[in-house]
Design a protein around this motif. Structure first.
Motif, short mmCIF file in Angstrom:
data_model
loop_
_atom_site.label_atom_id
_atom_site.label_comp_id
_atom_site.label_asym_id
_atom_site.label_seq_id
_atom_site.Cartn_x
_atom_site.Cartn_y
_atom_site.Cartn_z
N ALA A 37 16.00 9.35 10.25
CA ALA A 37 16.58 8.43 9.26
C ALA A 37 17.23 9.21 8.12
O ALA A 37 16.72 10.25 7.69
CB ALA A 37 15.52 7.49 8.70
N THR A 38 18.34 8.69 7.64
CA THR A 38 19.01 9.25 6.48
C THR A 38 18.40 8.68 5.21
O THR A 38 18.31 9.35 4.20
CB THR A 38 20.52 8.91 6.53
OG1 THR A 38 21.04 9.41 7.76
CG2 THR A 38 21.27 9.53 5.38
N ALA A 39 18.00 7.40 5.27
CA ALA A 39 17.38 6.73 4.13
C ALA A 39 16.41 5.68 4.66
O ALA A 39 16.61 5.14 5.75
CB ALA A 39 18.44 6.07 3.26
N VAL A 40 15.38 5.39 3.87
CA VAL A 40 14.40 4.35 4.20
C VAL A 40 14.24 3.50 2.95
O VAL A 40 13.93 4.01 1.88
CB VAL A 40 13.04 4.94 4.62
CG1 VAL A 40 12.05 3.83 4.95
CG2 VAL A 40 13.20 5.89 5.80
N ILE A 41 14.46 2.19 3.11
CA ILE A 41 14.43 1.28 1.97
C ILE A 41 13.39 0.19 2.21
O ILE A 41 13.35 -0.42 3.27
CB ILE A 41 15.81 0.60 1.77
CG1 ILE A 41 16.94 1.65 1.71
CG2 ILE A 41 15.81 -0.31 0.55
CD1 ILE A 41 16.87 2.60 0.55
N PHE A 42 12.56 -0.05 1.19
CA PHE A 42 11.58 -1.13 1.23
C PHE A 42 12.05 -2.23 0.29
O PHE A 42 12.82 -1.98 -0.63
CB PHE A 42 10.20 -0.61 0.80
CG PHE A 42 9.59 0.33 1.79
CD1 PHE A 42 8.81 -0.16 2.83
CD2 PHE A 42 9.80 1.70 1.71
CE1 PHE A 42 8.25 0.70 3.77
CE2 PHE A 42 9.25 2.57 2.64
CZ PHE A 42 8.47 2.07 3.67
N PRO A 43 11.59 -3.47 0.51
CA PRO A 43 12.02 -4.58 -0.36
C PRO A 43 11.67 -4.30 -1.82
O PRO A 43 10.69 -3.61 -2.10
CB PRO A 43 11.23 -5.77 0.16
CG PRO A 43 10.81 -5.40 1.54
CD PRO A 43 10.69 -3.91 1.55
N ASN A 63 0.84 -1.18 0.00
CA ASN A 63 0.00 0.00 0.00
C ASN A 63 0.89 1.25 0.00
O ASN A 63 1.63 1.50 0.96
CB ASN A 63 -0.90 -0.02 1.25
CG ASN A 63 -1.81 1.15 1.34
OD1 ASN A 63 -1.53 2.23 0.84
ND2 ASN A 63 -2.92 0.95 2.02
N PRO A 64 0.85 2.06 -1.07
CA PRO A 64 1.71 3.25 -1.15
C PRO A 64 1.50 4.22 0.01
O PRO A 64 2.45 4.85 0.47
CB PRO A 64 1.32 3.89 -2.48
CG PRO A 64 0.70 2.80 -3.28
CD PRO A 64 0.06 1.88 -2.28
N ALA A 65 0.27 4.36 0.48
CA ALA A 65 0.00 5.27 1.59
C ALA A 65 0.70 4.77 2.86
O ALA A 65 1.24 5.57 3.63
CB ALA A 65 -1.50 5.41 1.82
N GLN A 66 0.68 3.48 3.08
CA GLN A 66 1.33 2.91 4.26
C GLN A 66 2.86 3.08 4.17
O GLN A 66 3.51 3.43 5.13
CB GLN A 66 0.98 1.43 4.40
CG GLN A 66 1.49 0.82 5.68
CD GLN A 66 1.07 -0.63 5.83
OE1 GLN A 66 0.85 -1.33 4.84
NE2 GLN A 66 0.97 -1.08 7.07
N ARG A 67 3.42 2.86 2.97
CA ARG A 67 4.86 3.07 2.77
C ARG A 67 5.23 4.53 3.02
O ARG A 67 6.23 4.82 3.68
CB ARG A 67 5.26 2.67 1.35
CG ARG A 67 5.25 1.19 1.12
CD ARG A 67 5.43 0.86 -0.34
NE ARG A 67 6.75 1.22 -0.81
CZ ARG A 67 7.57 0.39 -1.42
NH1 ARG A 67 7.20 -0.85 -1.65
NH2 ARG A 67 8.74 0.79 -1.84
N ALA A 68 4.43 5.44 2.51
CA ALA A 68 4.69 6.87 2.70
C ALA A 68 4.61 7.24 4.18
O ALA A 68 5.43 8.03 4.66
CB ALA A 68 3.72 7.69 1.88
#
Length: 130
Positions: free
Chosen positions: A101-107, A85-90
């Protein structure tokens, strides 16, 4: 100068495996830990450091550690769950950035991307510490 430290907090060793050769080539000290207190103890040692933090099942615990660690070093948060879900990722990414955080990475966490990110963050940390 103290050895640059790449600190990795995860349970499965996957991130550590992806950066092992790169760390050896650059003579970074790789410190793996599973608990927040152990991570903070390592961060309190002198020298440049970068934290690769994998949020596995306990996202709130990872975010709490991120908050504490971001005051001492660059932190890259790797989310283990895909979160289609893009809203949840955002929402997760926004919260992580707000916490430092400097960076956030998803699988997926591709090895070349992990290596490039680690190399860039370590270069910045070493330069800042010089």
């Amino acid at each position: 100068m103290n050895s640059p430290k790449l600190i990795i907090v995860e349970r499965d060793g996957a991130l550590a495996g992806q950066v092992h050769e790169l760390a050896r080539e650059h003579r970074w000290l790789v410190r793996e830990c599973r608990q927040a207190d152990a991570c903070m103890t390592i961060l309190n040692e002198a020298g440049p450091a970068v934290l690769l933090l994998k949020a596995e099942k306990d996202l709130s615990g990872a975010l709490a550690l991120l908050t504490r660690a971001a005051e001492a070093c660059a932190v890259c948060l790797f989310c283990e769950e895909k979160h289609d879900n893009p809203a949840q990722r955002a929402l997760i990414a926004g919260l992580a950035y707000d916490l430092g955080a400097t960076a956030v990475i998803f699988p997926p966490h591709m090895p070349s991307m992990v290596e490039d990110l680690a190399a860039g963050l370590m270069a910045e940390a070493i330069e800042r510490d010089a």
